[in-house]
Design a protein around this motif. Structure first.
Motif, short mmCIF file in Angstrom:
data_model
loop_
_atom_site.label_atom_id
_atom_site.label_comp_id
_atom_site.label_asym_id
_atom_site.label_seq_id
_atom_site.Cartn_x
_atom_site.Cartn_y
_atom_site.Cartn_z
N CYS A 12 -43.66 -14.66 -24.17
CA CYS A 12 -44.01 -15.19 -22.85
C CYS A 12 -42.76 -15.57 -22.07
O CYS A 12 -42.63 -15.27 -20.88
CB CYS A 12 -44.93 -16.41 -22.99
N LYS A 13 -41.83 -16.23 -22.75
CA LYS A 13 -40.59 -16.63 -22.09
C LYS A 13 -39.78 -15.40 -21.67
O LYS A 13 -39.25 -15.34 -20.55
CB LYS A 13 -39.75 -17.50 -23.04
N SER A 61 -41.31 -23.03 -9.79
CA SER A 61 -40.77 -24.36 -9.49
C SER A 61 -40.09 -24.97 -10.70
O SER A 61 -39.25 -25.87 -10.58
CB SER A 61 -41.89 -25.29 -9.02
N GLY A 62 -40.46 -24.50 -11.90
CA GLY A 62 -39.88 -25.02 -13.14
C GLY A 62 -40.78 -25.98 -13.87
O GLY A 62 -40.60 -26.20 -15.07
N ASP A 63 -41.74 -26.59 -13.19
CA ASP A 63 -42.65 -27.54 -13.80
C ASP A 63 -43.88 -26.80 -14.33
O ASP A 63 -44.64 -26.23 -13.54
CB ASP A 63 -43.08 -28.59 -12.77
N PRO A 64 -44.11 -26.80 -15.65
CA PRO A 64 -45.22 -26.02 -16.20
C PRO A 64 -46.58 -26.72 -16.12
O PRO A 64 -47.58 -26.16 -16.57
CB PRO A 64 -44.81 -25.83 -17.66
N THR A 65 -46.63 -27.91 -15.56
CA THR A 65 -47.90 -28.63 -15.48
C THR A 65 -48.93 -27.82 -14.70
O THR A 65 -48.64 -27.36 -13.58
CB THR A 65 -47.71 -30.00 -14.78
N HIS A 116 -54.25 -20.39 -22.38
CA HIS A 116 -53.56 -20.09 -21.12
C HIS A 116 -52.24 -20.84 -21.20
O HIS A 116 -52.22 -22.07 -21.24
CB HIS A 116 -54.40 -20.55 -19.93
N ILE A 117 -51.14 -20.09 -21.26
CA ILE A 117 -49.81 -20.67 -21.41
C ILE A 117 -49.08 -20.56 -20.09
O ILE A 117 -49.00 -19.49 -19.49
CB ILE A 117 -49.01 -19.97 -22.52
N ILE A 118 -48.52 -21.68 -19.64
CA ILE A 118 -47.74 -21.70 -18.40
C ILE A 118 -46.27 -21.89 -18.76
O ILE A 118 -45.91 -22.81 -19.51
CB ILE A 118 -48.22 -22.82 -17.46
N ILE A 119 -45.43 -21.01 -18.23
CA ILE A 119 -44.00 -21.03 -18.51
C ILE A 119 -43.27 -21.68 -17.34
O ILE A 119 -43.42 -21.26 -16.19
CB ILE A 119 -43.46 -19.61 -18.73
#
Length: 228
Positions: free
Chosen positions: A117-118, A181-185, A211-214
């Motif tokens: 994912c990364k 934005s860098g914030d995975p929230t 569901h993975i947020i990078i």
């Protein structure tokens, strides 16, 4: 320079290649790794100043590899050929990461797919939504980017996601997307979309594992945080 004297950078190229041959990249700093890479695409020139210029411009090896060709070409010493070479390195890493995931016997946790994912989405300037399709044994059978949007929103319907899973003959899937934005929230839209996809997929016998947020140096698993 005397006719029989070799340029000093030739000795440095040889030494840094020998260092890699002896121990891999374990003891390399980011700028040394860039120096080594650049020796394979920049001829007859010391690559150390260019490597340092890249580090000054982007801040890290990962950020260099994530940069676009256009951004890389703004750095003194980097032409289009060198920029394309660095992008090739990142693309190869993405392909390698996917093959590593495919070789897993089962895929159930975020950690097992996180490196892929990364590699796939980290550093993208646009927000993308990618699907990882799994077999009944939870082995990876394919991936597909189904949406690439603006900096602040991914727009894709649950129906489209389920249709792509059916087309791939998937028994389960993992959603992955990035937050530039860098914030995975996750946003409320992220949570709602995930729940709608899970419900629609379940009607057709397809399981949504996660569901993975990078983000930037961080990630968020909706499964691990009880959002699905």
């Amino acid at each position: 320079m005397p006719q029989n004297q070799k340029p000093s950078y030739l000795g440095h190229r040889q030494r840094i290649r020998e260092k890699f041959a002896a121990g891999g990249l374990d003891h390399f700093l980011d700028h040394e790794t860039l120096e080594l890479l650049l020796t394979y695409c920049i001829a007859r020139r010391d690559t150390k100043p260019t490597a340092w210029a890249l580090m000054k411009r982007f801040g890290s090896l990962a950020a260099v590899l994530d940069a676009s060709v256009e951004e890389l070409c703004t750095v003194k010493g980097i032409g289009e050929q060198s920029a394309q070479f660095l992008k090739l390195i990142r693309a190869v890493f993405k392909t390698y990461s996917l093959e590593e995931v495919k070789n897993k016997i089962t895929v159930r946790t975020p950690e097992q797919v996180l490196e892929y994912c990364k590699a796939s989405l980290a550093g993208n300037a646009d927000e993308c939504l990618e699907l990882i399709f799994l077999s009944v044994r939870n082995t990876v059978i394919g991936t597909e980017i189904v949406s690439q949007g603006s900096l602040d929103r991914v727009s894709v319907s649950p129906r489209k996601i389920v249709e792509r899973a059916l087309a791939a003959k998937a028994a389960a899937l993992i959603l992955v997307h990035n937050h530039p934005s860098g914030d995975p929230t996750p946003s409320m839209d992220d949570v709602v979309l995930t729940k709608e996809v899970a419900r629609a997929a379940a009607l057709l016998g397809i399981t949504v594992h996660d569901h993975i947020i990078i983000g930037k140096g961080a990630h968020y698993s909706l499964k691990a945080n009880g959002k699905i």
